[in-house]
Design a protein around this motif. Structure first.
Motif, mmCIF file in Angstrom:
data_model
loop_
_atom_site.group_PDB
_atom_site.id
_atom_site.type_symbol
_atom_site.label_atom_id
_atom_site.label_comp_id
_atom_site.label_asym_id
_atom_site.label_seq_id
_atom_site.Cartn_x
_atom_site.Cartn_y
_atom_site.Cartn_z
ATOM 1 N N GLY A 21 -4.373 0.583 5.964
ATOM 2 C CA GLY A 21 -4.886 1.818 5.381
ATOM 3 C C GLY A 21 -4.695 3.021 6.283
ATOM 4 O O GLY A 21 -4.629 4.165 5.808
ATOM 5 N N ILE A 22 -4.605 2.796 7.588
ATOM 6 C CA ILE A 22 -4.376 3.889 8.530
ATOM 7 C C ILE A 22 -2.875 4.203 8.633
ATOM 8 O O ILE A 22 -2.462 5.365 8.676
ATOM 9 N N PRO A 41 -7.690 -2.555 6.947
ATOM 10 C CA PRO A 41 -7.915 -1.162 7.380
ATOM 11 C C PRO A 41 -6.776 -0.619 8.228
ATOM 12 O O PRO A 41 -6.490 0.588 8.186
ATOM 13 N N ALA A 51 -14.037 0.138 9.522
ATOM 14 C CA ALA A 51 -13.667 -1.199 9.054
ATOM 15 C C ALA A 51 -12.845 -1.931 10.108
ATOM 16 O O ALA A 51 -13.046 -3.126 10.360
ATOM 17 N N PHE A 52 -11.933 -1.222 10.741
ATOM 18 C CA PHE A 52 -11.117 -1.832 11.802
ATOM 19 C C PHE A 52 -11.999 -2.263 12.976
ATOM 20 O O PHE A 52 -11.835 -3.355 13.525
ATOM 21 N N ARG A 65 0.822 -1.208 0.000
ATOM 22 C CA ARG A 65 0.000 0.000 0.000
ATOM 23 C C ARG A 65 0.859 1.262 0.000
ATOM 24 O O ARG A 65 0.504 2.275 -0.615
ATOM 25 N N ALA A 116 -10.658 8.747 7.255
ATOM 26 C CA ALA A 116 -10.184 8.160 8.509
ATOM 27 C C ALA A 116 -11.315 7.406 9.210
ATOM 28 O O ALA A 116 -11.108 6.318 9.765
ATOM 29 N N ASN A 123 -11.854 3.941 7.490
ATOM 30 C CA ASN A 123 -10.869 2.944 7.920
ATOM 31 C C ASN A 123 -11.080 2.529 9.367
ATOM 32 O O ASN A 123 -10.952 1.352 9.714
#
Length: 420
Positions: free
Chosen positions: A147-148, A144, A265-266, A22, A259, A262
């Motif tokens: 992604g953060i 996620p 999702a987390f 990523r 934010a 993500n």
């Protein structure tokens, strides 16, 4: 080393590889946009990366079932590491080009096409039935979380290291995963001696997995989740233009809602990991999709970045949870010797749905819904939206939510009828 501990370590190194991937993707996207001032080359990266699994995912499942899973994972990591190193060299030595980039990401997509079903099969091998929901929930937390973390890492490393340095970091993460796989031995699954594969035999093996889905009434679940995937992917990509185009939006609004996505999702994956065993995975899955459908409607009704972020947070919670429960369901029902083919076919359906969604939703908004809103056509459809600049996107979001709810309720009724 216990099977569960080995699985958690494997998930950790896979998460590290995902973080590196990523980071590389983000850094290349930044470089491409500043170099070309176009978004199409960036979108084509995802297209070429997902194309192999969409076209030949079921065929990859044959080899996943036949080969030792450790070998499949090792070869996948090695192939993706070579791709990252090639990109690093192309920037460093000055022969980078878009065709080369697309060839590399296509090749890495081939590796990922084998890696994903192999990883799911390993989960079924190492996690007992009562631990499976928790393990799959933890696996869903990885994406996620990456992604953060990835944007923060890129912001720190992009200027001092450049793309070459980030690509090298990416390659090192794949090497770390390969070193771990070389140091462990996975439980020996049922193997067959590899003979020369003929086309007819390959097709027979593919259909063996599909026939299993029909015999055990799983094909309806595959179709249902494929439809939901179509409704979700292109629609969720409209969140950023909707927020940025809304009147009264301030600069930090887009970053805040991303934010929140993500984080939601987390949180959803964390809930599955903490609760673990679910009495009815499919009922929980469908209930989650109902919540997502309702939150699409609530999202359009929200005003201001704070409430948009809150609704998106809730909207995203069910999605990783439903993915984890879907994986657990198939891992529990499908025999180990067929799991590679079944999971590869499942991924192929979902990828095809996602690609079609990306191809359809954008033109639907740009060429039909938004022009109609701006021209005043079908005023009854758009008059409820105060900001006509995003009225077309708003209609799409509400329509997607309504269809998700309708499809899910229909699925619930059909499932209840089949049980009675």
């Amino acid at each position: 080393m216990s099977g569960l501990r080995m699985l958690y370590l494997l998930m950790g190194v896979e998460g590290l590889s995902l973080l590196g991937t990523r980071m590389t993707s983000m850094s290349i996207g930044i470089w491409l946009y500043h170099s070309t001032h176009q978004t199409t080359p960036i979108l084509w990266i995802s297209l070429f990366n997902e194309l192999p699994a969409m076209l030949a995912g079921s065929l990859a499942g044959i080899w996943v079932d036949r080969l030792p899973k450790r070998v499949v994972l090792l070869l996948s990591d090695a192939g993706q590491a070579v791709g990252s190193l090639l990109l690093m060299c192309s920037f460093w030595m000055g022969f980078f080009s878009l065709p080369l980039l697309y060839v590399v990401v296509f090749s890495q997509g081939i590796c990922a096409m084998f890696q994903a079903p192999a990883s799911q099969t390993v989960t079924a091998m190492l996690a007992s039935e009562e631990k499976r929901d928790r393990v799959n929930g933890i696996k869903e937390m990885v994406f996620p979380l990456a992604g953060i973390i990835a944007p923060a890492c890129v912001s720190l490393l992009y200027h001092p290291l450049g793309i070459t340095g980030i690509a090298l970091v990416d390659a090192c993460t794949f090497v770390a995963s390969a070193v771990f796989l070389l140091s462990v031995r996975l439980p020996d699954e049922s193997r067959k001696e590899l003979n020369e594969v003929q086309a007819a035999g390959a097709l027979r093996d593919v259909f063996e997995g599909i026939v299993f889905l029909f015999r055990h009434r799983l094909i309806g679940l595959v179709v249902y989740t494929g439809v939901i995937t179509f409704l979700l992917n292109g629609t969720l990509d409209m969140v950023v233009p909707y927020v940025s185009g809304s009147s009264g939006n301030i600069g930090w609004g887009v970053s805040f809602v991303l934010a929140c996505m993500n984080a939601g999702a987390f949180a959803g994956a964390l809930i599955v990991a903490l609760i673990s065993g679910f009495r009815s995975r499919i009922t929980t899955l469908m209930t989650g999709y109902l919540l997502t459908g309702l939150m699409f409607i609530a999202f359009v009704s929200a005003t201001g970045p704070i409430w948009l972020g809150v609704t998106l947070f809730v909207l995203m919670i069910p999605l990783p949870a439903t993915n984890a429960l879907l994986n657990s369901h198939f891992q529990s029902i499908v025999p180990p010797a067929l799991q590679g083919r079944v999971f590869a076919f499942l991924y192929q359906i979902h990828l095809a749905s996602a690609v079609v969604s990306f191809a359809v939703m954008g033109p639907l908004v740009d060429r039909i819904l938004q022009p109609a809103a701006e021209e005043g056509a079908h005023s009854w459809l758009f008059r409820y939206f105060s900001d006509q600049r995003v009225a077309g996107i708003a209609v799409l979001l509400i329509a997607a939510g309504i269809v998700i709810i309708a499809v899910t309720i229909t699925g619930m009724l059909l499932r209840r009828r089949m049980k009675s």
